[in-house]
Design a protein around this motif. Sequence first.
Motif, short mmCIF file in Angstrom:
data_model
loop_
_atom_site.label_atom_id
_atom_site.label_comp_id
_atom_site.label_asym_id
_atom_site.label_seq_id
_atom_site.Cartn_x
_atom_site.Cartn_y
_atom_site.Cartn_z
N GLU A 85 0.82 -1.19 0.00
CA GLU A 85 0.00 0.00 0.00
C GLU A 85 0.86 1.25 0.00
O GLU A 85 0.44 2.29 -0.42
CB GLU A 85 -0.87 0.03 1.25
N ARG A 104 -12.53 7.15 -3.08
CA ARG A 104 -13.03 5.99 -3.82
C ARG A 104 -11.86 5.18 -4.34
O ARG A 104 -10.76 5.71 -4.48
CB ARG A 104 -13.83 6.47 -5.03
N ASN A 105 -12.16 3.94 -4.67
CA ASN A 105 -11.16 3.12 -5.36
C ASN A 105 -11.09 3.59 -6.80
O ASN A 105 -12.08 4.01 -7.37
CB ASN A 105 -11.60 1.65 -5.38
N THR A 152 -6.85 5.61 1.45
CA THR A 152 -5.40 5.80 1.57
C THR A 152 -5.09 7.28 1.56
O THR A 152 -5.62 8.03 0.75
CB THR A 152 -4.67 5.16 0.37
N VAL A 183 -6.32 2.73 -3.50
CA VAL A 183 -7.38 2.06 -2.76
C VAL A 183 -8.08 3.10 -1.89
O VAL A 183 -7.46 4.05 -1.41
CB VAL A 183 -6.76 0.94 -1.91
N GLN A 184 -9.36 2.93 -1.67
CA GLN A 184 -10.12 3.91 -0.90
C GLN A 184 -9.57 4.04 0.52
O GLN A 184 -9.20 3.05 1.15
CB GLN A 184 -11.56 3.44 -0.84
N GLU A 223 -3.30 3.82 -9.43
CA GLU A 223 -4.48 3.18 -8.86
C GLU A 223 -4.37 3.21 -7.36
O GLU A 223 -3.38 2.76 -6.79
CB GLU A 223 -4.56 1.73 -9.33
#
Lengths: 216, 240
Positions: free
Chosen positions: A23, A94-95, A49, A46-47, A44
């Motif tokens: 991450e 959001r992702n 982060t 992840v939600q 990209e």
Amino acid sequence: MLLRGSGTAGLWGWLTLLLVACEARASEITFELPDNAKQCFYEEIVQGTKCTLEFQVITGGHYDVDCRLEGPDGAVLYKEMKKQYDSFTFTASRNGTYKFCFSNEFSTFTHKTVYFDFQVGEDPPLFPSENRASALTQMESACVSIHEALKSVIDYQTHFRLREAQGRSRAEDLNTRVAYWSIGEAIILLVVSIGQVFLLKSFFSDKRTTTTRVGS
Amino acid sequence: MAGLERVSDQIIEPSTGLGYVKTMKIQLIGFLMNFWISFSLALYFHSGEREEKCIIEDVPRDTLVIGNYKVQRWDIHKQDFLETAPGLGMFVTVSSPSAEVLLSKLYGPQGTFSFTSYLSGEHIICLQSNSTRFVAFSGSKLRIHLDIRVGEHFLDESVVQAKDKVNEVNFRLEHLIEQIHHISKEQNYEREREEKFRKTSEETNSNILWWAIVQTLILISIGVWQIKSLRDFFISKKLV
């Protein structure tokens, strides 16, 4: 590089560490942005982060650039025109693929060198707490604090290096400008003053006499 | 996340003591997984088929720079970037500050390259695909994932998992020492650059002073020459 005697617990800990490690990502890139050009980067995320985008213009023109950061649905999270340096922190709501672009479209002939640092997530802990029976020993906590201090030293060093590069670029620009201007002005001065004399002489060297006096 | 499931299956097996082969297999899968994860989450950007994209790395001397990249090609029919593009490779060219080429090789669609800098300065890393398609092929572009690491101050997780506490702290200490060396090298390099900066500023300063003196001398001599020349001219023309 053998996992000597490590049981399943160790492996789980390692896997979790890997998950956490993947991450945290920091990419820093220095690139040249030609005039009238736009360069976009995607990542990209992840939600949830926490991410930080930091950029600085090192050389070129007025040392400014347009920057724009968009979320996966096209929502503009950050937009600034003609900025020299800025730092922006946000939490991914959001992702998806986040996109940030640097634009030099307002400039006609100067190309800029831009540095950016995109940090995604927090760094993994130095000593993972999954398979730990007791608290960190003194050695380990000393290691952790030294590591944090060194990370901030490296961060300051990078900032200082960029600012010094920017200052040096301006000084070199100034030097070349002074050299060209002084040579140019010397030439212009000589041409104009010699030209003046010859022009003046040419006023007085007509064929017809200009000194006839009335009533002589 | 298919890789994770594969490894967890192996772990759930009843273990009477991890054998050598099993340990190696798990480690190998984990190592490959690390590779895969690091590629799939990297920063990426788009570039034209035959376009050369360069990035600049300003590094001190004797520094190891490692780069990972992965390139995908846009497929017109699927309207998406292909996972693997057969035959697609990338030329990686690294030039030193003295314009000498340090590295120039063709790698596959995914690869790792590294170089050690001899001189301190701006090294330029350029990536260009070896695609031979016509540029006029509209809508064709490449997606390049890139990750560059300067110095070795990144954590190598696969070595950490020793049960032996002393070894773990030892490893962390070595990592910290490496970070300190990197900082020290950067500081030395910074000192060199600051000296160059100072020399440039002092040169500009003396240039301006010298130019002001020369300009004054030119002005005075040109003025004297002008007056003398005009006076001689008027005397010869019997106007004075």
